[in-house]
Motif scaffolding. Structure first.
Motif, PDB file in Angstrom:
ATOM      1  N   SER A  91       5.961   8.259  -4.534  1.00 12.18           N
ATOM      2  CA  SER A  91       4.573   8.704  -4.646  1.00 12.18           C
ATOM      3  C   SER A  91       4.449   9.990  -5.438  1.00 12.18           C
ATOM      4  N   THR A  92       5.562  10.763  -5.522  1.00 14.68           N
ATOM      5  CA  THR A  92       5.457  11.913  -6.427  1.00 14.68           C
ATOM      6  C   THR A  92       5.481  11.434  -7.863  1.00 14.68           C
ATOM      7  N   MET A  93       6.228  10.354  -8.108  1.00 15.98           N
ATOM      8  CA  MET A  93       6.275   9.835  -9.484  1.00 15.98           C
ATOM      9  C   MET A  93       4.984   9.131  -9.849  1.00 15.98           C
ATOM     10  N   MET A  94       4.494   8.339  -8.921  1.00 22.10           N
ATOM     11  CA  MET A  94       3.283   7.572  -9.217  1.00 22.10           C
ATOM     12  C   MET A  94       2.272   7.838  -8.109  1.00 22.10           C
ATOM     13  N   PRO A  95       1.603   8.925  -8.191  1.00 22.05           N
ATOM     14  CA  PRO A  95       0.760   9.318  -7.056  1.00 22.05           C
ATOM     15  C   PRO A  95      -0.373   8.350  -6.756  1.00 22.05           C
ATOM     16  N   SER A  96      -0.835   7.660  -7.766  1.00 19.58           N
ATOM     17  CA  SER A  96      -2.006   6.832  -7.501  1.00 19.58           C
ATOM     18  C   SER A  96      -1.665   5.443  -6.994  1.00 19.58           C
ATOM     19  N   ALA A  97      -0.402   5.081  -7.121  1.00 17.44           N
ATOM     20  CA  ALA A  97      -0.046   3.714  -6.715  1.00 17.44           C
ATOM     21  C   ALA A  97       0.146   3.620  -5.212  1.00 17.44           C
ATOM     22  N   GLY A  98       0.409   2.451  -4.742  1.00 20.09           N
ATOM     23  CA  GLY A  98       0.616   2.254  -3.303  1.00 20.09           C
ATOM     24  C   GLY A  98      -0.717   2.049  -2.608  1.00 20.09           C
ATOM     25  N   SER A  99      -0.655   1.594  -1.397  1.00 21.57           N
ATOM     26  CA  SER A  99      -1.900   1.312  -0.696  1.00 21.57           C
ATOM     27  C   SER A  99      -1.739   1.676   0.776  1.00 21.57           C
ATOM     28  N   PRO A 100      -2.806   2.006   1.400  1.00 18.52           N
ATOM     29  CA  PRO A 100      -2.721   2.405   2.815  1.00 18.52           C
ATOM     30  C   PRO A 100      -2.387   1.199   3.673  1.00 18.52           C
ATOM     31  N   ARG A 101      -1.685   1.468   4.757  1.00 26.40           N
ATOM     32  CA  ARG A 101      -1.356   0.380   5.669  1.00 26.40           C
ATOM     33  C   ARG A 101      -2.576   0.054   6.497  1.00 26.40           C
ATOM     34  N   GLN A 102      -2.835  -1.227   6.618  1.00 26.95           N
ATOM     35  CA  GLN A 102      -3.909  -1.665   7.496  1.00 26.95           C
ATOM     36  C   GLN A 102      -3.287  -2.391   8.661  1.00 26.95           C
ATOM     37  N   LEU A 103      -4.026  -2.418   9.743  1.00 24.13           N
ATOM     38  CA  LEU A 103      -3.506  -3.132  10.903  1.00 24.13           C
ATOM     39  C   LEU A 103      -4.272  -4.428  11.076  1.00 24.13           C
ATOM     40  N   PRO A 104      -3.533  -5.510  11.372  1.00 21.12           N
ATOM     41  CA  PRO A 104      -4.213  -6.785  11.521  1.00 21.12           C
ATOM     42  C   PRO A 104      -5.076  -6.779  12.786  1.00 21.12           C
ATOM     43  N   PRO A 105      -6.062  -7.642  12.828  1.00 24.50           N
ATOM     44  CA  PRO A 105      -6.905  -7.724  14.027  1.00 24.50           C
ATOM     45  C   PRO A 105      -6.091  -8.233  15.210  1.00 24.50           C
ATOM     46  N   SER A 106      -6.506  -7.877  16.397  1.00 24.88           N
ATOM     47  CA  SER A 106      -5.752  -8.359  17.548  1.00 24.88           C
ATOM     48  C   SER A 106      -6.358  -9.653  18.045  1.00 24.88           C
ATOM     49  N   VAL A 107      -5.542 -10.383  18.733  1.00 24.85           N
ATOM     50  CA  VAL A 107      -5.914 -11.742  19.144  1.00 24.85           C
ATOM     51  C   VAL A 107      -6.282 -11.741  20.614  1.00 24.85           C
ATOM     52  N   ALA A 108      -7.355 -12.455  20.929  1.00 25.62           N
ATOM     53  CA  ALA A 108      -7.780 -12.514  22.325  1.00 25.62           C
ATOM     54  C   ALA A 108      -7.470 -13.858  22.955  1.00 25.62           C
ATOM     55  N   GLY A 109      -7.525 -14.895  22.186  1.00 24.90           N
ATOM     56  CA  GLY A 109      -7.287 -16.204  22.798  1.00 24.90           C
ATOM     57  C   GLY A 109      -6.932 -17.213  21.730  1.00 24.90           C
ATOM     58  N   ILE A 110      -6.674 -18.427  22.184  1.00 28.97           N
ATOM     59  CA  ILE A 110      -6.391 -19.461  21.193  1.00 28.97           C
ATOM     60  C   ILE A 110      -7.324 -20.635  21.430  1.00 28.97           C
ATOM     61  N   GLY A 111      -7.502 -21.414  20.395  1.00 31.13           N
ATOM     62  CA  GLY A 111      -8.340 -22.595  20.515  1.00 31.13           C
ATOM     63  C   GLY A 111      -7.674 -23.598  21.435  1.00 31.13           C
ATOM     64  N   PRO A 112      -8.453 -24.388  22.136  1.00 31.64           N
ATOM     65  CA  PRO A 112      -7.861 -25.311  23.115  1.00 31.64           C
ATOM     66  C   PRO A 112      -7.071 -26.408  22.421  1.00 31.64           C
ATOM     67  N   LYS A 113      -5.952 -26.729  23.018  1.00 29.28           N
ATOM     68  CA  LYS A 113      -5.126 -27.863  22.555  1.00 29.28           C
ATOM     69  C   LYS A 113      -4.760 -27.747  21.084  1.00 29.28           C
ATOM     70  N   THR A 114      -4.564 -26.546  20.596  1.00 27.19           N
ATOM     71  CA  THR A 114      -4.284 -26.476  19.161  1.00 27.19           C
ATOM     72  C   THR A 114      -2.861 -26.057  18.838  1.00 27.19           C
ATOM     73  N   ARG A 115      -2.007 -25.900  19.831  1.00 25.54           N
ATOM     74  CA  ARG A 115      -0.652 -25.453  19.510  1.00 25.54           C
ATOM     75  C   ARG A 115       0.230 -26.626  19.127  1.00 25.54           C
ATOM     76  N   VAL A 116       0.758 -26.570  17.885  1.00 26.36           N
ATOM     77  CA  VAL A 116       1.633 -27.654  17.419  1.00 26.36           C
ATOM     78  C   VAL A 116       2.837 -27.020  16.731  1.00 26.36           C
ATOM     79  N   MET A 117       3.947 -27.762  16.678  1.00 20.32           N
ATOM     80  CA  MET A 117       5.070 -27.267  15.862  1.00 20.32           C
ATOM     81  C   MET A 117       5.611 -28.376  14.971  1.00 20.32           C
ATOM     82  N   PHE A 118       6.152 -28.014  13.843  1.00 16.17           N
ATOM     83  CA  PHE A 118       6.785 -28.995  12.958  1.00 16.17           C
ATOM     84  C   PHE A 118       7.983 -28.343  12.263  1.00 16.17           C
TER      85      PHE A 118
END
Lengths: 467, 328
Positions: free
Chosen positions: A318-345
């Motif tokens: 960042s001293t070399m390229m002060p304008s580059a890079g981006s702030p870290r964002q945090l993903p939204p938190s999860v409260a629940g899941i849709g019914p009967k939607t868990r699958v694996m493959f």
């Protein structure tokens, strides 16, 4: 003007002689209808191929048939609940689908996103991709069912050009002998479960990663199973948000991704070991939600060494390229899941060493199968469709036999040149991020941070992925 | 042209055999020319027995033995297969200039085309696929048989492509006998890789004019008569590399674009454009080029009603947009 009128010009003896030659060939060709193109497999890519060919003006009047083993997927009304299988559709795939299907998709349901954040669980490194100033969409998240239903709707409206047969399973293929004037039928013969035999000048195999067309041709395929399965689910977010960011975190066990579906819901794709995947499926809803949140937010995998090295490196950059890079964002938190939607493959990688043979071409997963971590599987398939359609259109305009090798070879070359580097990159990423070992983590941390600081490089990556 | 394997079969009136010296052949040719010019001037009638006596039996025999090989795209005729990449667009685009396409997918629908010296139907089939009604003629019966068999498997072509084992003269004579109306004549005549096997081009030009509708097009691809074409087409291709069987081509029969143009114009044609073609033996592909030194393609138009043709001096439409090599 029929040929008989032409013949009336000539003397009758010559005519009789020429007619007897014709009859021999005629009798053997009576057996079954001869189509110009048969597409085997009516999934996203196969249906898109059928639509695309049907809309091509140079292919007007050609007999095109799509064979799908399953039922017709009609969607009169978009269902309330989201379905679990989704794909990330790039802008160029959207352009391809704008042969009528994209309008149906946007009418039904799709979610554009403008930014993607990818970060490591073992360090602080992160990288974000977005188009300039967040003006344009990067890509769209669309449920697979909606894509297929939209394409089906579009195909219904072009039933003059393209026939579709549902519940038609193919049981046998017979391949033509290459160009020598034997007394055999020169077309590909397709036998269905109901006993009907069809013939075609070009067979397009769009029948998925376990392609029967590919198998029957004996095309050698490089493939391996990742010891991973993907768990997919529909997540309800804790609070509504302007959900236009795609999140992906690389855990040592595999990447976990959250893709936006609406302001309140997102799609989960969590690639992890088979065992862990089964455990996840067994958890009750609350524990599952906790596991997801902790996967995204937990920092226990980070070691001090990596943290220090990482922040030092970041400081230097960042001293070399002060304008580059981006702030870290945090993903939204999860409260629940849709019914009967868990699958694996299960997940695997596959690449056919040849995409074509005489009168046959493979597209989509039949030709190449990738890990979902880059969201490229569907896009590679749509890219195949765009390329092959364009080459077939040009060939038809030049009066060529659609099954001729010349333009099929061009298709293979062009797509392999594009697909192989992508697949190698995806596989490398997967391997790079599958480990905890310090040197590798250090390497990828520094690499990721450096890449994050180079907008030109990121633009190249986005451009390559959107092609 | 050095990789043109075995060229197109004869079409009527070939000189009698190959063992003559150059001078003798020239003399012979002059004789033929004078004789046929005389015939062309007088009224063309069907007592000119066309037939098999004018066809060189050696040539016919050679082509008969190769009849089954026409459709092997990597075989003897590979270069001719590859030439379709140039000649089909050339014919299609020039015809589309005159006849606007009404059927998407079948740009040449409604047009009648005669393919002279069609061989196994290599050029006839693509033209048929583009929607035209094509009659392919060739004196070699086995080639016609091969062509018919190949086309018979494709229901698309069955209705549109027909073949006949005869010469252009015979066809033209038949027409004269029955006095066919203008509507039964052809919109276009294609003589690709044929003209270099004829000694009597006067009759050829006459017959073409006779079977064409007024305003119809004549498409010819052939080899120029230059030192370069001798060096590459005969010495290299036939004698050094044996790409083409020795004796296939007679340099004397090659004709330069200027001479061909003069000949056609003397029969009332108006030459629209001439374009050079080049074969790359490494890639096996053809491309358009500015130089007509070896191979070239020519498009001429029969005037409507013996007045000046209405399409004067148009630029030649072909895929790469090169300037037409010119007739000065």
């Amino acid at each position: 003007m029929r040929a008989t009128e032409l013949w009336s010009w000539t003397s009758h003896s010559r005519f009789a002689r020429s007619l007897s030659h014709m009859n021999r060939g005629l009798v053997s060709a009576e057996h079954g209808d001869v189509y110009d193109v048969i597409i085997s497999g009516g999934g996203m890519v196969g249906s898109a191929m059928a639509c695309s060919l049907g809309m091509e003006p140079n292919l007007a009047g050609k007999k095109i048939l799509l064979l799908e083993a399953g039922n017709k997927k009609v969607m009169d009304r978009v269902p309330e609940a989201y379905s679990t299988r989704v794909s990330s559709i790039s802008p160029s795939s959207a352009t391809l689908l704008s042969i009528g299907a994209w309008e149906h998709i946007t009418e039904m349901r799709c979610k554009p996103y403008k930014r993607m954040q990818v970060w490591d669980a073992c360090s602080d490194a992160l990288i974000t991709f977005d188009k300039e100033n967040l003006q344009e969409e990067m890509a769209y998240i669309v449920e697979n069912d909606i894509v297929v239903a939209s394409l089906t709707k579009q195909l219904d409206s072009m039933s003059d050009n393209v026939q579709v047969e549902y519940r038609s399973k193919v049981v046998k293929y017979r391949w033509p002998r290459p160009h020598h004037m034997a007394e055999s039928i020169p077309w590909v013969q397709v036998t269905l479960a109901n006993g009907k035999t069809l013939q075609t000048k070009l067979l397009i195999g769009a029948d998925g990663p376990n392609s029967m067309v590919r198998r029957e041709l004996g095309i050698p395929t490089v493939k391996w199973n990742y010891d991973q399965s993907a768990v997919v689910a529909v997540l309800h977010l804790s609070e509504p948000t302007e959900n236009n960011v795609a999140w992906q975190r690389f855990l040592p066990t595999g990447p976990i991704a959250m893709l936006p579906l609406s302001d309140t819901e997102s799609s989960l794709v969590w690639s992890t070991s088979h065992q862990h995947a089964e455990e996840l499926l067994e958890l009750d809803e609350e524990s599952f939600v906790d596991a997801i949140n902790s996967a995204f937010w937990n920092n226990e995998n980070q070691s001090e060494l990596i943290e220090t090295a990482g922040s030092l490196f970041r400081g230097t950059l960042s001293t070399m390229m002060p304008s580059a890079g981006s702030p870290r964002q945090l993903p939204p938190s999860v409260a629940g899941i849709g019914p009967k939607t868990r699958v694996m493959f299960p997940l695997g990688m596959g690449h056919a060493s040849e995409y074509i043979r005489h009168r046959v071409a493979l597209i989509g997963d039949a030709a190449h199968r990738v890990h979902p971590l880059a969201g490229q599987g569907a896009n590679l398939g749509f890219g195949d469709v765009a390329c092959l359609t364009q080459l077939l259109s040009q060939a038809a305009f030049n009066g060529k036999d659609l099954g001729a090798m010349q333009h099929l070879l061009e298709y293979e070359t062009e797509r392999q040149r594009h697909n192989l580097p992508m697949m190698v990159a995806i596989d490398l990423m997967k391997r790079l991020y599958s480990t905890n070992s310090v040197p590798v983590v250090l390497l990828r941390t520094l690499g990721l941070q450096a890449t994050n600081m180079l907008p030109a490089l990121k633009e190249q990556i986005i451009a390559f992925a959107s092609k | 042209m050095y990789c043109r394997k075995v060229g197109r079969p004869l079409l009527g009136l070939c000189g009698p055999g190959r063992s003559y010296s150059r001078a003798a052949v020239c003399r012979q040719r002059a004789l033929w020319l004078r004789r046929s010019q005389h015939q062309a001037l007088s009224r063309h009638n069907s007592t000119r027995s066309p037939s098999q006596s004018t066809v060189d039996p050696d040539e016919v025999k050679r082509f008969q033995s190769l009849a089954s090989k026409w459709w092997d795209e990597q075989g003897e005729f590979a270069a001719l297969h590859a030439m379709n990449d140039l000649r089909v667009p050339f014919i299609r685009d020039n015809l589309l200039n005159v006849h606007r396409a009404h059927h998407p997918g079948k740009p040449l629908a409604g047009l009648r085309i005669l393919d002279v010296g069609c061989g196994g139907g290599l050029l006839t089939e693509p033209l048929g696929r583009l929607g035209a009604n094509v009659l392919g003629i060739d004196p070699v019966e086995n080639s016609i048989g091969t062509a018919q068999l190949h086309a018979s498997y494709d229901p698309d072509l069955r209705d549109r492509v027909a073949y006949q084992a005869c010469t252009l003269e015979e066809l033209s004579a038949d027409g004269a006998e029955e006095q066919e109306p203008v509507a039964d004549r052809f919109d276009a005549v294609v003589a690709s890789e044929v003209v270099e096997h004829l000694a009597d081009l006067e009759t050829f030009a006459f017959c073409c004019s006779h079977v064409l509708k007024p305003g119809g097009s004549l498409f010819i691809t052939t080899i120029n008569k230059t030192n370069l074409s001798y060096a590459l087409g005969i010495v290299v291709a036939e004698q050094l590399l044996h790409i083409v069987p020795s004796g296939t081509h007679d340099w004397e029969k090659f004709i330069s674009p200027v001479d061909l143009e003069r000949l056609l114009e003397s029969h009332g044609f108006s030459v629209q454009c001439v374009q050079g073609m080049l074969y790359n033996p490494v890639s096996g592909g053809w491309s358009w080029t500015n130089s007509t030194a070896i191979n070239y393609a020519l498009h001429a138009v029969k005037p409507r009603d013996s007045l000046q043709p209405d399409r004067a001096e148009e630029s030649c439409p072909h895929p790469e947009d090169h300037a037409a090599a010119t007739h000065s």
